[in-house]
Design a protein around this motif. Structure first.
Motif, mmCIF file in Angstrom:
data_model
loop_
_atom_site.group_PDB
_atom_site.id
_atom_site.type_symbol
_atom_site.label_atom_id
_atom_site.label_comp_id
_atom_site.label_asym_id
_atom_site.label_seq_id
_atom_site.Cartn_x
_atom_site.Cartn_y
_atom_site.Cartn_z
ATOM 1 N N PRO A 86 -14.022 -4.879 14.311
ATOM 2 C CA PRO A 86 -13.939 -3.999 14.797
ATOM 3 C C PRO A 86 -14.935 -3.484 14.129
ATOM 4 O O PRO A 86 -15.586 -2.262 14.704
ATOM 5 C CB PRO A 86 -13.211 -3.427 15.171
ATOM 6 C CG PRO A 86 -12.097 -4.529 14.865
ATOM 7 C CD PRO A 86 -12.373 -5.423 13.727
ATOM 8 N N THR A 87 -15.545 -3.504 12.848
ATOM 9 C CA THR A 87 -16.467 -2.838 12.295
ATOM 10 C C THR A 87 -17.585 -2.822 12.759
ATOM 11 O O THR A 87 -19.259 -2.151 12.698
ATOM 12 C CB THR A 87 -16.685 -3.565 10.207
ATOM 13 O OG1 THR A 87 -15.539 -3.146 10.121
ATOM 14 C CG2 THR A 87 -17.571 -2.065 9.769
ATOM 15 N N HIS A 88 -17.995 -4.227 13.637
ATOM 16 C CA HIS A 88 -19.071 -3.893 14.188
ATOM 17 C C HIS A 88 -19.653 -4.034 15.673
ATOM 18 O O HIS A 88 -20.063 -5.365 16.428
ATOM 19 C CB HIS A 88 -19.903 -5.466 13.792
ATOM 20 C CG HIS A 88 -19.960 -5.407 12.191
ATOM 21 N ND1 HIS A 88 -20.995 -4.773 11.331
ATOM 22 C CD2 HIS A 88 -19.549 -6.469 10.472
ATOM 23 C CE1 HIS A 88 -21.439 -5.226 10.535
ATOM 24 N NE2 HIS A 88 -20.173 -6.083 9.865
ATOM 25 N N ILE A 89 -18.440 -3.254 15.928
ATOM 26 C CA ILE A 89 -18.166 -3.733 17.361
ATOM 27 C C ILE A 89 -19.052 -3.117 17.837
ATOM 28 O O ILE A 89 -19.756 -3.764 19.345
ATOM 29 C CB ILE A 89 -16.907 -2.954 17.289
ATOM 30 C CG1 ILE A 89 -16.200 -2.904 19.311
ATOM 31 C CG2 ILE A 89 -17.578 -1.350 18.230
ATOM 32 C CD1 ILE A 89 -14.627 -2.160 19.656
ATOM 33 N N GLN A 90 -20.100 -2.559 17.904
ATOM 34 C CA GLN A 90 -21.252 -2.260 18.483
ATOM 35 C C GLN A 90 -22.252 -3.736 19.195
ATOM 36 O O GLN A 90 -23.090 -3.416 19.033
ATOM 37 C CB GLN A 90 -21.955 -1.079 18.064
ATOM 38 C CG GLN A 90 -21.482 -0.026 18.143
ATOM 39 C CD GLN A 90 -20.938 0.850 18.955
ATOM 40 O OE1 GLN A 90 -21.705 0.706 19.743
ATOM 41 N NE2 GLN A 90 -20.070 1.307 19.165
ATOM 42 N N GLN A 91 -22.567 -4.315 17.477
ATOM 43 C CA GLN A 91 -22.640 -5.714 17.770
ATOM 44 C C GLN A 91 -22.566 -6.697 18.464
ATOM 45 O O GLN A 91 -22.662 -7.887 18.573
ATOM 46 C CB GLN A 91 -23.375 -5.940 16.844
ATOM 47 C CG GLN A 91 -24.594 -4.907 16.013
ATOM 48 C CD GLN A 91 -24.449 -4.666 13.963
ATOM 49 O OE1 GLN A 91 -23.160 -4.577 13.937
ATOM 50 N NE2 GLN A 91 -25.077 -5.045 13.539
ATOM 51 N N TRP A 92 -20.605 -6.676 18.728
ATOM 52 C CA TRP A 92 -20.341 -7.541 19.523
ATOM 53 C C TRP A 92 -20.840 -8.261 21.271
ATOM 54 O O TRP A 92 -20.873 -8.801 21.052
ATOM 55 C CB TRP A 92 -19.049 -7.152 19.681
ATOM 56 C CG TRP A 92 -17.154 -7.295 18.966
ATOM 57 C CD1 TRP A 92 -18.327 -7.382 17.170
ATOM 58 C CD2 TRP A 92 -16.086 -6.973 18.895
ATOM 59 N NE1 TRP A 92 -16.870 -7.107 17.158
ATOM 60 C CE2 TRP A 92 -15.835 -6.868 17.553
ATOM 61 C CE3 TRP A 92 -15.639 -6.384 20.195
ATOM 62 C CZ2 TRP A 92 -14.105 -6.662 17.763
ATOM 63 C CZ3 TRP A 92 -14.563 -6.091 19.933
ATOM 64 C CH2 TRP A 92 -13.705 -6.095 18.816
ATOM 65 N N GLU A 93 -21.652 -7.361 21.326
ATOM 66 C CA GLU A 93 -21.996 -7.271 23.082
ATOM 67 C C GLU A 93 -23.486 -7.938 22.446
ATOM 68 O O GLU A 93 -23.373 -9.320 23.210
ATOM 69 C CB GLU A 93 -22.683 -5.891 23.472
ATOM 70 C CG GLU A 93 -23.289 -6.868 25.033
ATOM 71 C CD GLU A 93 -23.501 -5.516 25.919
ATOM 72 O OE1 GLU A 93 -24.562 -5.446 27.100
ATOM 73 O OE2 GLU A 93 -22.950 -4.248 26.139
ATOM 74 N N VAL A 94 -23.935 -8.143 21.778
ATOM 75 C CA VAL A 94 -25.325 -8.582 20.760
ATOM 76 C C VAL A 94 -25.104 -10.339 20.859
ATOM 77 O O VAL A 94 -25.554 -11.087 20.523
ATOM 78 C CB VAL A 94 -26.045 -8.171 19.618
ATOM 79 C CG1 VAL A 94 -27.071 -8.962 19.329
ATOM 80 C CG2 VAL A 94 -26.942 -6.968 20.143
ATOM 81 N N LEU A 95 -23.968 -10.182 19.502
ATOM 82 C CA LEU A 95 -23.617 -11.418 19.469
ATOM 83 C C LEU A 95 -23.067 -12.586 20.452
ATOM 84 O O LEU A 95 -23.164 -13.625 20.878
ATOM 85 C CB LEU A 95 -22.315 -11.606 18.614
ATOM 86 C CG LEU A 95 -22.022 -11.058 16.850
ATOM 87 C CD1 LEU A 95 -21.522 -10.081 16.500
ATOM 88 C CD2 LEU A 95 -23.415 -12.122 16.002
ATOM 89 N N ALA A 96 -22.603 -12.329 21.602
ATOM 90 C CA ALA A 96 -22.008 -12.323 22.922
ATOM 91 C C ALA A 96 -22.549 -12.891 23.482
ATOM 92 O O ALA A 96 -23.180 -14.506 23.593
ATOM 93 C CB ALA A 96 -20.647 -12.010 23.665
ATOM 94 N N ARG A 97 -24.400 -12.764 23.800
ATOM 95 C CA ARG A 97 -24.993 -12.765 24.532
ATOM 96 C C ARG A 97 -25.967 -13.960 23.067
ATOM 97 O O ARG A 97 -26.216 -14.525 24.482
ATOM 98 C CB ARG A 97 -25.575 -11.731 24.503
ATOM 99 C CG ARG A 97 -25.894 -10.729 24.919
ATOM 100 C CD ARG A 97 -26.624 -10.119 25.796
ATOM 101 N NE ARG A 97 -26.001 -8.852 26.695
ATOM 102 C CZ ARG A 97 -26.101 -8.607 28.020
ATOM 103 N NH1 ARG A 97 -26.651 -9.873 28.382
ATOM 104 N NH2 ARG A 97 -25.844 -7.891 29.117
ATOM 105 N N LEU A 98 -26.125 -13.883 22.396
ATOM 106 C CA LEU A 98 -26.215 -14.669 21.258
ATOM 107 C C LEU A 98 -25.566 -16.761 21.144
ATOM 108 O O LEU A 98 -26.445 -17.031 21.456
ATOM 109 C CB LEU A 98 -26.541 -14.486 20.117
ATOM 110 C CG LEU A 98 -27.207 -13.522 19.813
ATOM 111 C CD1 LEU A 98 -27.744 -12.953 18.078
ATOM 112 C CD2 LEU A 98 -28.959 -14.115 19.620
ATOM 113 N N ALA A 99 -24.925 -16.057 20.939
ATOM 114 C CA ALA A 99 -23.142 -16.880 21.316
ATOM 115 C C ALA A 99 -23.459 -18.137 23.163
ATOM 116 O O ALA A 99 -23.532 -19.137 23.325
ATOM 117 C CB ALA A 99 -22.131 -16.750 21.359
ATOM 118 N N LEU A 100 -23.351 -17.100 24.000
ATOM 119 C CA LEU A 100 -24.070 -17.622 25.404
ATOM 120 C C LEU A 100 -25.201 -18.162 24.963
ATOM 121 O O LEU A 100 -25.402 -19.402 25.267
ATOM 122 C CB LEU A 100 -24.252 -16.517 26.810
ATOM 123 C CG LEU A 100 -24.052 -16.926 27.988
ATOM 124 C CD1 LEU A 100 -24.058 -17.677 28.282
ATOM 125 C CD2 LEU A 100 -24.358 -15.563 29.088
#
Length: 111
Positions: A86-100
């Motif tokens: 969660p240190t990088h919680i603000q980037q989770w959506e970006v990472l999820a989109r990259l994973a998708l």
């Protein structure tokens, strides 16, 4: 500020609202996000895990607090899967989109 699990749920809802091929499901008894029934991200032990591929380098988007997913005591880490705190919680959506995107790109290709 959202809790880690709330942030995961928001991301799952947003991605599934944008694409009917994106649904929720389970991965290792944890809530996950799927594309055509293949998990590409999931919530696991207060972290979010993303299938980004072996060549992905999270530091290129400023994520330094991560590790490869290692859920098994006697097996090596899963090199395609990145566990991000969660240190990088603000980037989770970006990472999820990259994973998708990675899942869409690799769907149907031999592993």
């Amino acid at each position: 500020m959202h809790t880690a699990e709330q942030q995961f749920q928001l991301i799952a809802e947003k991605l599934s609202a944008e694409d009917s091929s994106v649904t929720t499901g389970k991965m290792m008894s944890s809530p996950g996000i799927r594309y055509n029934d293949k998990v590409f991200a999931f919530y696991y032990r207060e972290t979010m895990v993303f299938r980004l591929g072996r060549a992905f380098d999270p530091t290129t988007i400023g994520v330094h607090d991560y590790q490869l997913l290692s859920p098994f005591k006697t097996k090596p880490p899963l090199v395609d899967w990145f566990e991000v705190t969660p240190t990088h919680i603000q980037q989770w959506e970006v990472l999820a989109r990259l994973a998708l995107e990675h899942m869409r790109d690799t769907k149907g290709k031999a592993r």
